[in-house]
Enzyme design. Structure first.
Site, short mmCIF file in Angstrom:
data_model
loop_
_atom_site.label_atom_id
_atom_site.label_comp_id
_atom_site.label_asym_id
_atom_site.label_seq_id
_atom_site.Cartn_x
_atom_site.Cartn_y
_atom_site.Cartn_z
N CYS A 148 0.71 -1.20 -0.01
CA CYS A 148 -0.17 0.08 -0.06
C CYS A 148 0.96 1.16 -0.08
O CYS A 148 0.66 2.20 -0.83
CB CYS A 148 -0.98 -0.17 1.14
SG CYS A 148 -2.06 1.37 1.53
N GLU A 221 -4.25 -4.46 -3.79
CA GLU A 221 -4.26 -3.03 -4.33
C GLU A 221 -4.97 -2.73 -5.76
O GLU A 221 -5.45 -1.85 -5.77
CB GLU A 221 -2.71 -2.69 -4.07
CG GLU A 221 -2.08 -2.31 -3.03
CD GLU A 221 -2.83 -1.04 -2.38
OE1 GLU A 221 -2.94 0.08 -3.00
OE2 GLU A 221 -3.20 -1.11 -1.23
#
Length: 236
Positions: A148, A221
């Site tokens: 992230c 993601e």
């Protein structure tokens, strides 16, 4: 000869982040080419999609912050404990407040943010990370935190370098400047350095497990961008 091989193995382990970076490129390239990400860069992203993203990102951050709290508990020395505690404090007291202020610019109130329920993808992503954090090693926890932060930094820098001349009129300029900033990069670099430090004495079997977590959360993601692009919520 044996000594030379051992030195090479040690060097590879000291730079485990390089291995992670190289092997994740097929996933990250898809992230970087995703229509939502490109829309951020060009400034053409639909406003309602970005509002959906801001709400989901807010509830994601709540669970993401909890991972730093678990990091304090799992840390094996005071220096790492202190850093995790500082990042947790920074996230709760400053980053989330900045998120609330930025959301307000798009007409989203704090009450709107607090009332947001995580989508199936959001819930699956954070649940995966929290399960690994609870049951795995500190290195496994960091492997879940890292995609992230690291890929956002990569995206921020990419969008700024690609669309920098047009940022003045881009409604998502602040987002791009935040994630391409030296401040955000410094926090990400700490996690990169930490994963290298924590993996020096790991076996190949352990390294494989750590890399699996890194790859899976990198795929999440992508799913997160896809979720926001299509505004995917509970169908029932």
């Amino acid at each position: 000869m044996g000594s030379s091989v051992n030195k090479e193995e040690l060097l590879l382990k000291q730079n485990f982040s390089n291995r992670l970076y190289q092997n994740v490129q097929p996933i990250w390239e898809k992230n970087h080419q995703h229509p939502f990400v490109v829309g951020l860069g060009t400034g053409t992203l639909d406003r309602e999609k970005f509002i959906f993203y801001l709400k989901q990102d807010y509830v994601y951050l709540i669970d993401y912050a909890k991972l730093f709290a678990i990091g304090v508990e799992k840390a094996n020395n005071l220096k790492i404990m202190t850093k995790f505690a500082a990042v947790l404090h920074e996230t709760l007291h400053f980053e989330m407040e900045l998120h609330r202020q930025y959301a307000a610019e798009f007409g989203i109130t704090r009450a709107d943010l607090e009332a947001t329920e995580p989508t199936p993808i959001n819930l699956a992503y954070t649940s995966y990370m929290r399960k690994v954090a609870a049951n795995g090693s500190l290195a496994e926890l960091v492997a879940c935190l890292l995609p992230c932060a690291w890929d956002y930094w990569e995206i921020g820098k990419l969008l700024k370098s690609t669309y920098g001349e047009a940022l003045a009129t881009n409604p998502y300029k602040k987002w791009i400047e935040t994630y391409s900033s030296e401040t955000f990069g410094a926090g990400t670099q700490w996690l990169i350095d930490l994963i290298d430090e924590l993996t020096i004495e790991k076996s190949e079997e352990e390294l494989h497990t750590i890399e699996q977590h890194f790859q899976i959360t990198s795929k999440y993601e992508y799913l997160f961008w896809e979720m926001n692009e299509k505004k995917q919520d509970w169908p029932i």
